[in-house]
Design an enzyme around this catalytic site. Structure first.
Site, mmCIF file in Angstrom:
data_model
loop_
_atom_site.group_PDB
_atom_site.id
_atom_site.type_symbol
_atom_site.label_atom_id
_atom_site.label_comp_id
_atom_site.label_asym_id
_atom_site.label_seq_id
_atom_site.Cartn_x
_atom_site.Cartn_y
_atom_site.Cartn_z
ATOM 1 N N CYS A 32 -4.859 37.726 34.156
ATOM 2 C CA CYS A 32 -5.890 38.480 34.689
ATOM 3 C C CYS A 32 -6.586 37.676 35.670
ATOM 4 O O CYS A 32 -6.268 37.569 36.816
ATOM 5 C CB CYS A 32 -6.843 38.775 33.319
ATOM 6 S SG CYS A 32 -7.828 39.995 33.575
ATOM 7 N N HIS B 112 -2.829 41.213 30.110
ATOM 8 C CA HIS B 112 -3.138 40.193 28.925
ATOM 9 C C HIS B 112 -1.851 40.196 27.967
ATOM 10 O O HIS B 112 -1.843 40.728 26.854
ATOM 11 C CB HIS B 112 -4.192 40.495 28.211
ATOM 12 C CG HIS B 112 -5.578 40.231 28.800
ATOM 13 N ND1 HIS B 112 -6.227 39.036 28.962
ATOM 14 C CD2 HIS B 112 -6.281 40.793 29.811
ATOM 15 C CE1 HIS B 112 -7.261 39.202 29.659
ATOM 16 N NE2 HIS B 112 -7.276 40.113 30.377
ATOM 17 N N GLU C 254 -0.923 37.676 26.302
ATOM 18 C CA GLU C 254 -1.275 37.002 24.863
ATOM 19 C C GLU C 254 -1.552 37.605 23.909
ATOM 20 O O GLU C 254 -1.237 37.336 22.651
ATOM 21 C CB GLU C 254 -2.640 35.949 25.181
ATOM 22 C CG GLU C 254 -4.030 36.483 25.383
ATOM 23 C CD GLU C 254 -4.078 36.989 26.620
ATOM 24 O OE1 GLU C 254 -5.457 37.166 26.956
ATOM 25 O OE2 GLU C 254 -3.328 37.132 27.494
#
Length: 258
Positions: free
Chosen positions: A113, A221, A223
Site C-alpha cells: 500500500c 493488503h 497481510e
C-alpha cells in the site's frame, strides 16, 4: 540455523492523543513470523534515531507497510493539496532512501500500500492524490463501516502480465484482492515495472527492473490472513525465502523468484 530478521517500517501513532509511539500492524508481524518464518522487528520511522547503513546491517529484509499518512508530494515535485491527506515526513526521510539502498545492495524488500507508493516515488515516480476522482476509475478506498472481515473483503480482481514475475509467483494471471487505498501511481518511476492492474487500469503490482534482489510491491493488503490466503501466502513465502537467502549470503533477483 537462526531465522532471518525482517524489519517492518513503523508508523507514528499517538496513544490517548498524547503519547507518541512507533507502531506496526499485528497482521504484518504475524505474516512475517508465520509465513516468512522470520523474526519481525519494528523499525522506527524517524531519521533522528535510525540510520540507513545501520539498518542494512541489522536486517535481512524489510516490509514497507501501509500507513494513514501519505508520501508528501514534494518528494515527487508537486504541491501539497487537501486531497493528499495527512503526511509523515519522518517516514519519508527513512523509507525512501532505505528503499533505494536496499535495491542497490540486493537486500529483499516488500512494499504494501503506502510502501508500494514509496517504492514508486523512491525511483522518481509520482502519485495521484485520489484515485476515485479520476474519470473511469473506481473507489479503491476501505469501506468506512463494517467489521474487519468486511473491510478486508475481496473487492476486485488483479490481472498480471503474461509470464511476468507475479504471474509466475501466483501461478495464475488473475487473482482477487482486497482494496484499501486512496492514492495510486500516476507516473511509474524509472525502474518501476507495472506487472498487475485492477479492472479500471489502476496499477496494483510492481517490481524494480534489474534489481539484484527481491523488490516487489503490491497496492492491496496481503497481510490480512496471509497464512490462509492463496494470493498472500506465496507472496510472503517468496519474500521469506529471499530474506533467508540473504542471511546466508545469497541473492534472489526479483525476476527469478518463481
Amino acid at each position: 540455523m537462526s531465522r532471518p530478521v525482517i524489519g517492518i517500517i513503523g508508523n507514528s501513532h499517538l496513544i490517548n492523543d498524547s503519547y507518541l509511539v512507533q507502531a506496526a500492524g499485528d497482521m504484518n508481524m504475524q505474516a512475517v513470523k508465520d509465513v516468512c518464518d522470520a523474526i519481525p522487528v519494528i523499525i522506527p520511522a524517524d531519521p533522528a534515531v535510525v540510520d540507513v547503513d545501520d539498518l542494512l546491517c541489522a536486517c535481512d529484509g524489510f516490509v514497507f507497510p501501509g500507513g494513514r499518512p501519505n508520501v508528501h508530494p514534494e518528494e515527487y515535485g508537486e504541491a501539497a493539496t487537501e486531497a493528499h491527506g495527512a503526511f509523515d515526513r519522518n517516514r519519508d526521510s527513512v523509507a525512501l532512501p532505505l528503499i533505494r539502498a536496499c535495491v542497490a545492495a540486493g537486500l529483499p524488500i516488500l512494499g504494501i500500500c503506502r510502501g508500494f507508493q514509496e517504492m514508486n516515488v523512491a525511483f522518481g515516480g509520482s502519485l495521484y492524490p485520489e484515485i476515485r476522482d479520476l474519470p473511469g476509475r473506481d473507489n479503491h478506498r476501505m469501506p468506512p463501516d463494517g467489521t474487519i472481515e468486511e473491510k478486508f473483503a475481496m473487492r476486485h480482481r488483479i490481472t498480471f502480465t503474461e509470464g511476468g514475475v507475479f504471474h509466475r509467483l501466483m501461478g495464475s494471471r488473475e487473482v482477487m484482492t482486497n482494496s484499501l487505498h486512496g492514492q495510486g501511481i500516476k507516473v511509474a518511476g524509472e525502474r518501476i515495472v507495472i506487472d498487475g492492474t485492477a479492472p479500471d487500469s489502476t496499477p496494483e503490482a510492481i517490481y524494480v527492473k534489474d534489481a539484484p534482489g527481491f523488490a516487489l510491491g503490491v497496492q492491496w493488503h496481503p497481510e490480512y490472513k496471509a497464512g490462509m490466503d492463496k494470493v498472500s501466502r506465496p507472496l510472503f513465502a517468496a519474500f521469506g525465502r529471499a530474506a533467508a537467502d540473504w542471511a546466508q549470503g545469497k541473492r534472489t533477483p526479483a525476476r527469478k523468484i518463481a
